[in-house]
Design a protein around this motif. Structure first.
Motif, PDB file in Angstrom:
ATOM      1  N   VAL A  32       0.829  -1.106   0.153  1.00 37.36           N
ATOM      2  CA  VAL A  32      -0.126  -0.045   0.086  1.00 37.36           C
ATOM      3  C   VAL A  32       0.880   1.145  -0.050  1.00 37.36           C
ATOM      4  N   VAL A  76       2.168   1.902  -3.582  1.00 45.41           N
ATOM      5  CA  VAL A  76       0.854   2.106  -4.279  1.00 45.41           C
ATOM      6  C   VAL A  76       0.581   3.591  -4.005  1.00 45.41           C
ATOM      7  N   LEU A 107       3.182   5.518  -5.948  1.00 41.98           N
ATOM      8  CA  LEU A 107       3.050   5.675  -7.226  1.00 41.98           C
ATOM      9  C   LEU A 107       1.910   6.628  -7.691  1.00 41.98           C
ATOM     10  N   LYS A 149       6.537  -0.645 -12.069  1.00 42.94           N
ATOM     11  CA  LYS A 149       5.429  -0.254 -11.196  1.00 42.94           C
ATOM     12  C   LYS A 149       5.535  -1.640 -10.044  1.00 42.94           C
ATOM     13  N   ILE A 205       6.228  -2.193  -6.098  1.00 42.68           N
ATOM     14  CA  ILE A 205       5.141  -2.734  -5.306  1.00 42.68           C
ATOM     15  C   ILE A 205       5.750  -3.836  -4.639  1.00 42.68           C
TER      16      ILE A 205
END
Length: 155
Positions: free
Chosen positions: A95, A98, A101, A120, A124
């Motif tokens: 999380v 994310v 990002l 990405k 993560i």
């Protein structure tokens, strides 16, 4: 007085765990990107080890900087709820990645935005590794400061 010392010790453990998690996430990112560019992590390779000695702590500074606020929220939730399982911290690290990002996308700078899906997923994954290493160092005792009463000694 013993309660204040217990809080300070727990805060120091949380801070050290955050440093360990940042270093682990950085090492994971370095290993992934070295593998992506075709370098093998061999012990006898003359240039990989010195490069990692510099690059892992250097990248860890950026990891720690960009992940600080979302990680502080996850750590606070874990401490208040007393969560001690590794899965919570792994998903919390995901999380945090994310959220980073999303921040990188919303900042509006096209050079800072992450558009490649493999990058990405690497970020993560590194967030998950960082969360697991935080759990190994500090998360297994989350909320212990609330459960164990520490009465002051009687005179």
């Amino acid at each position: 007085m013993r309660r204040i010392i217990a809080y300070l010790v727990r805060f120091a453990v949380i801070l050290a765990g955050y440093i360990v998690g940042s270093l682990a996430a950085s090492a994971f990112l370095n290993a992934l990107f070295l593998g992506h560019f075709g370098y093998a992590l061999e012990p006898g390779h003359p240039t990989i080890a010195p490069a990692l000695y510099f690059s892992v702590p250097f990248v860890a500074l950026f990891v720690a900087y960009f992940a600080f606020m979302p990680a502080a929220v996850v750590i606070l939730i874990a401490e208040v709820l007393g969560r001690r399982d590794w899965l919570f911290y792994a998903l919390g690290g995901a999380v945090v990645a994310v959220v980073f990002l999303g921040f990188a996308h919303r900042i509006g700078d096209s050079d800072f935005d992450v558009t490649d899906n493999s990058v990405k997923l690497a970020l993560i994954g590194s967030g998950m590794v960082g969360g697991i290493f935080y759990w190994l160092f500090a998360g297994r005792w989350a909320g212990s400061w609330r459960r164990d009463p520490l009465p002051d000694p009687e005179p």
